[in-house]
Scaffold this active site. Sequence first.
Site, PDB file in Angstrom:
ATOM      1  N   LYS B  84      31.534  12.353  26.386  1.00 51.72           N
ATOM      2  CA  LYS B  84      31.370  13.484  27.302  1.00 51.72           C
ATOM      3  C   LYS B  84      30.484  14.567  26.706  1.00 51.72           C
ATOM      4  CE  LYS B  84      36.080  13.231  29.263  1.00 51.72           C
ATOM      5  NZ  LYS B  84      35.862  12.780  30.645  1.00 51.72           N
ATOM      6  N   GLY B 156      44.429  15.658  32.797  1.00 47.86           N
ATOM      7  CA  GLY B 156      45.479  16.087  31.878  1.00 47.86           C
ATOM      8  C   GLY B 156      46.758  16.526  32.556  1.00 47.86           C
ATOM      9  N   ARG B 168      39.826  10.596  49.664  1.00 47.54           N
ATOM     10  CA  ARG B 168      39.991  10.638  51.124  1.00 47.54           C
ATOM     11  C   ARG B 168      38.907  11.486  51.774  1.00 47.54           C
ATOM     12  NH1 ARG B 168      43.954   8.081  53.645  1.00 47.54           N
ATOM     13  NH2 ARG B 168      45.899   7.653  52.552  1.00 47.54           N
ATOM     14  N   GLY B 238      42.825   8.814  31.480  1.00 50.91           N
ATOM     15  CA  GLY B 238      42.684   9.752  30.370  1.00 50.91           C
ATOM     16  C   GLY B 238      43.943   9.815  29.551  1.00 50.91           C
TER      17      GLY B 238
END
Lengths: 186, 297
Positions: B84, B156, B168, B238
């Site tokens: 990242k 997180g 959606r 994650g």
Amino acid sequence: MKIGVLALQGAFELHKPHIEALGAQYVPVVTSKNLNDLDGIILPGGESGTMLKLINIVGIHQQLANFLQTKPVWGICAGAILLAKSVKNPTQESFSILDFEITRNAYGRQLDSFQEMINDYQVSYIRAPQISKVGKNIKILKEKEGCATWLETPNVMITTFHPETNLSTPSPWHRRFAEYCIDLVS
Amino acid sequence: MNKSSTQTHINLKTGLAEMLKKGVIMDVVNADQARIAEDAGAIAVMALERVPSDIRRDGGVARMSSPELIYGIMQAVHIPVMAKCRIGHFAEAQILQAIGVDYIDESEVLTPADESFHIDKHAFNIPFVCGATNLGEALRRIGEGAALIRTKGEAGTGNIVEAVRHLRLINREIKRVMSLDDAELMTEAKNLGAPYELLKLIRQTGKLPVPSFAAGGISTPADAALVMQLGAESVFVGSGIFKSENPVAFASAIVKTVVQFDNPTAILEASMGLSAPMPGIEMKSIPIEQRLADRGW
């Protein structure tokens, strides 16, 4: 004609338009039932180590092994690795359908991925493997940097490159593979 | 990559994302975790110094991981390695490209470096993945060169609600675009803040022009099955794995689920015998200024 594509992981859906452009039926293969009535199967690109694990997780190993020994098969990139007699970097198990040795990610990482024209058709090598040794009675149709990238026998096609990323359908390789399947049907 | 060629075939950047479809990408903070992820059947790993739940807990400025950490993880596994960089921090991205990671995530999980602009991703040879909460945001990122889009579920938290909202919404907005006529399309582009040419493409194909994965808040096999059935093509997990009580079991269970995401019996089997998942956080208890999904422009 029904052409299966192993659909556990990776670039399986890209084959759909190519197969359908040939007037054949695309069958994503997840369970052993999906293997019924197929005229041939494509083992697509993806991560070969992951695919091997998934083959065992869904419990299709034995049926797939039987299928690969009796019907036409085309292995692409990760799929080629699954069909090799021996695999390096790292050593891993395979279905050992054709006598060649292959090294995973041999060109390097993603920055070393590249495209080239083969017979006026653009193909991609994506974190591609390299074929280091080829056994007897196997036709080498294309080489790159001294390593075979396209192999054929009467029942098996191997490419370390991806024609399916080309959106112009059907690709010459899909057309060729369909001919394999027709030959066996007749 | 010249312009005409992108129209006739998938480029190498999106090509790698195609190879990662129907897979699980796991956050790892060291070589041991990377090996656990690979052994469980992860399709790729995201090399990080801290998983998002720890970043959230610690506060302060979250930056790109150290090169040594990323190199260590690259040497530990054979699957692709992602890393990242901060939103807009093109110098961090340049470093990641020099390291040679396989994908860069320009991520809201790290503290943004630029409050107005994202990275010009066309300027890089390494492909980028970016988060999006809606169609306009997804298409702005693709316009800047992103080769893969993921949802921006609240990282997180172990709470899937935000990723579901984004999936959606994007699905609904795509359906709407497909119903528009030529005269309506330009105003839609203005309203969404999205490139007109990309909207035209979506109206033809009915889907985003690059693969679309889910990320943020996935912490159980059922969560993974939910987002896959809603149309995500792969999942990023994650904190959900290495903050659970038994990371090896959770990693395997989520891999097992994604490969058979529409088979409830298989998902049930994958959900059995697991210890506690990561602790979750209700969205209302997170102050607005601490919500990560709002980072991005």
